[in-house]
Design a protein around this motif. Sequence first.
Motif, PDB file in Angstrom:
ATOM      1  N   ARG A 145      -4.839   1.492   6.435  1.00  0.00           N
ATOM      2  CA  ARG A 145      -5.086   2.431   5.344  1.00  0.00           C
ATOM      3  C   ARG A 145      -4.966   3.878   5.810  1.00  0.00           C
ATOM      4  NH1 ARG A 145      -6.668   1.136   0.420  1.00  0.00           N
ATOM      5  NH2 ARG A 145      -7.211  -0.982   1.088  1.00  0.00           N
ATOM      6  N   TYR A 171       9.222   5.146   2.690  1.00  0.00           N
ATOM      7  CA  TYR A 171       8.645   4.452   1.536  1.00  0.00           C
ATOM      8  C   TYR A 171       8.005   5.449   0.565  1.00  0.00           C
ATOM      9  CZ  TYR A 171       5.082   1.823  -1.042  1.00  0.00           C
ATOM     10  OH  TYR A 171       4.274   1.311  -2.022  1.00  0.00           O
ATOM     11  N   ALA A 187      -2.432  -2.196  -6.411  1.00  0.00           N
ATOM     12  CA  ALA A 187      -1.992  -3.412  -5.730  1.00  0.00           C
ATOM     13  C   ALA A 187      -1.017  -3.094  -4.595  1.00  0.00           C
ATOM     14  CB  ALA A 187      -1.344  -4.358  -6.729  1.00  0.00           C
ATOM     15  N   ALA A 188      -0.057  -2.217  -4.877  1.00  0.00           N
ATOM     16  CA  ALA A 188       0.905  -1.835  -3.845  1.00  0.00           C
ATOM     17  C   ALA A 188       0.215  -1.100  -2.703  1.00  0.00           C
ATOM     18  CB  ALA A 188       1.996  -0.960  -4.456  1.00  0.00           C
ATOM     19  N   ARG A 189      -0.753  -0.251  -3.038  1.00  0.00           N
ATOM     20  CA  ARG A 189      -1.478   0.487  -2.006  1.00  0.00           C
ATOM     21  C   ARG A 189      -2.231  -0.466  -1.085  1.00  0.00           C
ATOM     22  NH1 ARG A 189      -3.377   4.160  -5.070  1.00  0.00           N
ATOM     23  NH2 ARG A 189      -5.432   3.302  -5.545  1.00  0.00           N
ATOM     24  N   ASN A 190      -2.813  -1.508  -1.656  1.00  0.00           N
ATOM     25  CA  ASN A 190      -3.542  -2.470  -0.843  1.00  0.00           C
ATOM     26  C   ASN A 190      -2.613  -3.258   0.070  1.00  0.00           C
ATOM     27  OD1 ASN A 190      -6.037  -1.769  -1.936  1.00  0.00           O
ATOM     28  ND2 ASN A 190      -5.862  -3.259  -3.598  1.00  0.00           N
ATOM     29  N   VAL A 191      -1.422  -3.573  -0.427  1.00  0.00           N
ATOM     30  CA  VAL A 191      -0.455  -4.297   0.399  1.00  0.00           C
ATOM     31  C   VAL A 191      -0.010  -3.441   1.581  1.00  0.00           C
ATOM     32  CG1 VAL A 191       1.871  -5.273   0.451  1.00  0.00           C
ATOM     33  CG2 VAL A 191       0.358  -5.783  -1.470  1.00  0.00           C
ATOM     34  N   VAL A 192       0.328  -2.187   1.307  1.00  0.00           N
ATOM     35  CA  VAL A 192       0.758  -1.281   2.379  1.00  0.00           C
ATOM     36  C   VAL A 192      -0.371  -1.061   3.379  1.00  0.00           C
ATOM     37  CG1 VAL A 192       1.543   1.064   2.889  1.00  0.00           C
ATOM     38  CG2 VAL A 192       2.452  -0.144   0.902  1.00  0.00           C
ATOM     39  N   GLU A 222       1.050   5.487  -5.858  1.00  0.00           N
ATOM     40  CA  GLU A 222       1.116   4.035  -5.699  1.00  0.00           C
ATOM     41  C   GLU A 222       0.147   3.315  -6.640  1.00  0.00           C
ATOM     42  OE1 GLU A 222       1.725   2.480  -1.376  1.00  0.00           O
ATOM     43  OE2 GLU A 222       0.430   4.237  -1.294  1.00  0.00           O
ATOM     44  N   ALA A 237      -2.771  -3.104   4.097  1.00  0.00           N
ATOM     45  CA  ALA A 237      -2.951  -4.316   4.891  1.00  0.00           C
ATOM     46  C   ALA A 237      -1.879  -4.441   5.972  1.00  0.00           C
ATOM     47  CB  ALA A 237      -2.915  -5.544   3.982  1.00  0.00           C
ATOM     48  N   ALA A 238      -0.673  -3.969   5.669  1.00  0.00           N
ATOM     49  CA  ALA A 238       0.429  -4.097   6.624  1.00  0.00           C
ATOM     50  C   ALA A 238       0.414  -3.015   7.692  1.00  0.00           C
ATOM     51  CB  ALA A 238       1.753  -4.072   5.866  1.00  0.00           C
TER      52      ALA A 238
END
Length: 216
Positions: free
Chosen positions: A79, A7, A68-73, A65, A75-76
Amino acid sequence: MTALLRYQSGLLFRSQRWLAPLLLYAVFIGVGVQAAEPVLDALGFTAAALLPVTAWTVRICLTQEPPAARNVVAAAAGRNRAHLAAFLAGTAWPLLPGTVAVLLVTLVSDRRGIPVPAAAVTGLLAALACALTGAAVGALASRPFLKASGWSLSALVLGSLLAFVVTGSPAKHAMTALTAGARTATADPPWPAFAGALLLAAAAATLACRATARLE
């Protein structure tokens, strides 16, 4: 971690932000390395140029990133893991042109009785020492420690310069080893510099990952 690395690498290459550090490295090598130059001198310049390039690439990967994308990654995958993947991607990719440059410089330079394998190993270890030192600089000169672009870039340049002059720096030790070897026409692989740079990069990555979990 493999998916995170893919990614981060995909983001880097699609953004084309890798072109600037790669071109900078090509300019460094084209201007600073001459054919038939003593091999250890040429390898020293080739390795040294990799330090700011790696620092820059690491900073690109750590900041590329959108929030918003950083927060999604995060969370998945967590961090810490997301930040570590960006650090590893930024560290690994500059090593490819660095390795190619070391091998080409070894072949076209004046080896003065130094065997090709010995020169290549010495150059590769010096390049690794400089790249890993640069990765540490990039990690400490970027988020979460410095989020403003101006301060981050200033710290990146200053850190890259200090890495060549501060006592105990692995990059400085690698350059000193190559300079000493050039005087005696002896290839002495800088293993201590490589080991020190590996520890430095690992410490910087650990500190950055822990800090990003607390500060972001």
